[in-house]
Scaffold this active site. Structure first.
Site, PDB file in Angstrom:
ATOM      1  N   ASP A  15       0.810  -1.225   0.000  1.00  0.00           N
ATOM      2  CA  ASP A  15       0.000   0.000   0.000  1.00  0.00           C
ATOM      3  C   ASP A  15       0.841   1.272   0.000  1.00  0.00           C
ATOM      4  OD1 ASP A  15      -2.348  -1.646   0.278  1.00  0.00           O
ATOM      5  OD2 ASP A  15      -1.808  -1.864   2.389  1.00  0.00           O
ATOM      6  N   GLY A  17       1.592   3.065  -2.520  1.00  0.00           N
ATOM      7  CA  GLY A  17       1.221   3.997  -3.591  1.00  0.00           C
ATOM      8  C   GLY A  17       1.870   3.575  -4.908  1.00  0.00           C
ATOM      9  N   LYS A  18       2.129   2.262  -5.033  1.00  0.00           N
ATOM     10  CA  LYS A  18       2.777   1.755  -6.265  1.00  0.00           C
ATOM     11  C   LYS A  18       1.920   2.029  -7.495  1.00  0.00           C
ATOM     12  CE  LYS A  18       2.789  -2.277  -4.463  1.00  0.00           C
ATOM     13  NZ  LYS A  18       2.399  -1.948  -3.090  1.00  0.00           N
ATOM     14  N   GLY A  42      -4.652  -4.008  -4.074  1.00  0.00           N
ATOM     15  CA  GLY A  42      -5.569  -3.012  -4.599  1.00  0.00           C
ATOM     16  C   GLY A  42      -4.806  -1.756  -4.925  1.00  0.00           C
ATOM     17  N   HIS A  43      -4.614  -1.500  -6.201  1.00  0.00           N
ATOM     18  CA  HIS A  43      -3.856  -0.310  -6.585  1.00  0.00           C
ATOM     19  C   HIS A  43      -4.822   0.776  -7.041  1.00  0.00           C
ATOM     20  CE1 HIS A  43      -0.045  -2.863  -7.489  1.00  0.00           C
ATOM     21  NE2 HIS A  43      -0.463  -2.952  -6.256  1.00  0.00           N
ATOM     22  N   THR A  44      -4.697   1.939  -6.432  1.00  0.00           N
ATOM     23  CA  THR A  44      -5.621   3.034  -6.748  1.00  0.00           C
ATOM     24  C   THR A  44      -4.915   4.107  -7.550  1.00  0.00           C
ATOM     25  OG1 THR A  44      -6.585   2.604  -4.593  1.00  0.00           O
ATOM     26  CG2 THR A  44      -7.293   4.620  -5.706  1.00  0.00           C
ATOM     27  N   THR A 128      -6.812 -11.981   2.773  1.00  0.00           N
ATOM     28  CA  THR A 128      -7.994 -11.337   2.200  1.00  0.00           C
ATOM     29  C   THR A 128      -9.082 -12.352   1.858  1.00  0.00           C
ATOM     30  OG1 THR A 128      -6.883 -11.447   0.073  1.00  0.00           O
ATOM     31  CG2 THR A 128      -6.778  -9.343   1.222  1.00  0.00           C
ATOM     32  N   GLN A 209       1.836  -5.753  -3.258  1.00  0.00           N
ATOM     33  CA  GLN A 209       2.256  -5.885  -1.849  1.00  0.00           C
ATOM     34  C   GLN A 209       3.617  -5.200  -1.636  1.00  0.00           C
ATOM     35  OE1 GLN A 209       1.298  -9.297  -3.253  1.00  0.00           O
ATOM     36  NE2 GLN A 209      -0.779  -8.693  -2.862  1.00  0.00           N
ATOM     37  N   THR A 224       2.678 -12.494   2.345  1.00  0.00           N
ATOM     38  CA  THR A 224       1.793 -12.882   1.268  1.00  0.00           C
ATOM     39  C   THR A 224       2.322 -14.200   0.675  1.00  0.00           C
ATOM     40  OG1 THR A 224       0.556 -11.938  -0.582  1.00  0.00           O
ATOM     41  CG2 THR A 224       2.943 -11.621  -0.622  1.00  0.00           C
ATOM     42  N   LYS A 316       2.841  10.252  -0.281  1.00  0.00           N
ATOM     43  CA  LYS A 316       2.013  10.673   0.857  1.00  0.00           C
ATOM     44  C   LYS A 316       2.700  11.639   1.820  1.00  0.00           C
ATOM     45  CE  LYS A 316      -1.680   7.501   0.957  1.00  0.00           C
ATOM     46  NZ  LYS A 316      -2.576   6.715   1.746  1.00  0.00           N
ATOM     47  N   GLY A 405       0.096  14.318  -3.044  1.00  0.00           N
ATOM     48  CA  GLY A 405      -1.362  14.399  -3.101  1.00  0.00           C
ATOM     49  C   GLY A 405      -1.879  13.186  -3.844  1.00  0.00           C
TER      50      GLY A 405
END
Ligand code: GDP
Length: 415
Positions: A15, A17-18, A42-44, A128, A209, A224, A316, A405
């Site tokens: 998590d 920010g990849k 989960g990549h956003t 998960t 991950q 994982t 971040k 951001g």
């Protein structure tokens, strides 16, 4: 003319920010590859105010690079179909390609995952429950169903039957639907990727991950079920080591961890809550609150060592905005003895005490960050530059990108 494969990996517990970094660095790439894990990552990516979540396809594909799911992944057909449809809706021309050797996650695996965690009870890993571990286990048993198996109806039926017998679970698998969903996308990913590189193209290998969750080198058993180190990018894609260009390590300006397992620099209480809220630290896939903490230098040095990262992207930085002080764990203390070595302390991690250095915090504000993006690296606010400068020196790796951001445009790239 030879091209190259750049590898993007997370250097913490995931998590980092990849997804965003991959989106920025995949611009101009020919292909972007998801090389391990399943739909647990989960990549956003946030573009033009729109939020896109990727669980199975590499997030970098939003910029037009061809998405590839390589051999070392376990493919979740539901997530794959959903994301493939999303790409079509967005008008992306590049059709996803799935390696014939990629394993498929079946409903049987989800059932097994649930049972495993139930039996573990209080000692649950906090997976998960997406069937990823059991799908990898079947791969190692040489019992797994691979994407290429959908090309042969009889073989597929035989393998499904065998799995039901093996695990003694009576979960139906719709083989016809599986074939319909996957057949158009399955192919020789290894030759395709090598052809791209051989003809001067660029491939991005997008990790999921983080290094500290690597099945072999992470904090086992709270890890994982695949290798998350950069080298896994080559193993999984079939791109030889000699074609690797840059290895970009992604870290957050602080640390988070989902699920159980040791976390020496964890921050709890009011401050922990504040960072979690400011950073929106809730799982992309599961919505679970993430544990938060300060940077952990021994762990980061270990991650850098295992991957020989050429550059670091720090994300971040805006989340810590407004804190008077920012800390980083620089050493561990165990039974009164101090150590800077993560590897040495790994088996004792649950009882190490962190030793911190403190830094002046920053208060930049949204407008200030927008201004910083416009002005560039040299104009970043001085406490931020001091923090990054210290980090760079401590890890002996160049920091080449600062993310300030959520929006994709909110990055400062070092010239
Ligand atoms: P990944 O799995 O490493 O791709 O990371 P995630 O997508 O799970 O988590 C990163 C989250 O942070 C996503 O919601 C991103 O949109 C967001 N994000 C990435 N970079 C930044 C940043 O610099 N600032 C802020 N505020 N959010 C960011």
């Amino acid at each position: 003319m030879t091209g190259r494969a750049d590898i993007i990996i997370g250097l913490q517990w995931g998590d980092e920010g990849k997804g965003k970094v991959s989106h920025v660095l995949s611009k101009g790439a020919d292909a972007v590859v998801r090389f391990q894990g399943g739909a647990n990552a989960g990549h956003t990516v946030v573009v033009g105010g729109q939020r896109y979540k990727f669980n199975m396809l590499p997030a970098g594909c939003l910029v037009g690079a061809k998405p590839v799911v390589s051999a070392g992944c376990v493919l979740d057909p539901d997530a794959f179909e959903r994301e493939t449809k999303l790409l079509t809706q967005l008008g992306h021309a590049a059709k996803p390609l799935v390696s014939r050797a990629c394993q498929i996650i079946l409903p049987i695996h989800r059932e097994l995952d649930k049972r495993l965690e139930e039996i573990r009870g209080g000692a649950a890993i906090g997976t998960t429950l997406r069937g990823i571990g059991p799908a990898y286990a079947d791969k190692m048993l040489r019992a797994g169903v691979r994407a290429g198996d959908v090309m042969d109806e009889e073989l597929l039926a035989r393998k499904l039957q065998f799995l039901k017998q093996l695990h003694r679970v009576d979960v139906e698998v719709d083989a016809a639907l599986l074939r319909e969903r996957l057949l158009p996308y399955v192919g020789d990913a290894e030759t395709y990727l090598n052809d791209v590189v051989a003809s001067g193209g660029r491939v991005v290998l997008e990790g999921a991950q983080g290094v500290l969750l690597d099945i072999d080198h992470g904090t086992y058993p709270y890890v994982t079920s695949s290798n998350t180190v950069a080298a896994a990018g080559c193993v999984s894609s079939g791109i030889p080591l000699s074609r690797v260009g840059k290895i970009i390590g992604v870290i957050k300006a602080y640390t988070t961890r989902v699920g159980a397992g040791p976390f020496p620099s964890e921050v709890t209480g009011e401050l922990g809550e504040w960072i979690r809220e400011a950073g929106g630290e809730y799982g992309t896939t599961t919505g679970r609150p993430r544990r938060v903490g300060w940077l952990d230098i021994p762990a980061l040095k270990y991650a850098c060592m295992l991957n020989d990262v050429s550059e670091i992207a720090v994300t971040k930085l805006d989340v810590l905005d407004g804190l008077p002080k920012v800390k980083a764990c620089v050493r561990y203390r165990v039974d009164g003895v101090e150590s800077e070595s993560f590897a040495e302390s790994k088996h004792l991690l649950s009882r190490v005490e962190p030793v911190y250095d403190e830094f002046k915090g920053w208060s930049v504000g949204r407008d200030g960050w927008v201004e910083a993006v416009r002005k560039g690296w040299e104009e970043l606010p001085s406490p931020v530059r001091e923090y990054l400068g210290w980090l760079e020196k401590t890890l002996s790796v160049k920091i080449s990108l600062a993310s300030v951001g959520e929006e994709n445009s909110m990055v400062v790239v070092r010239g």
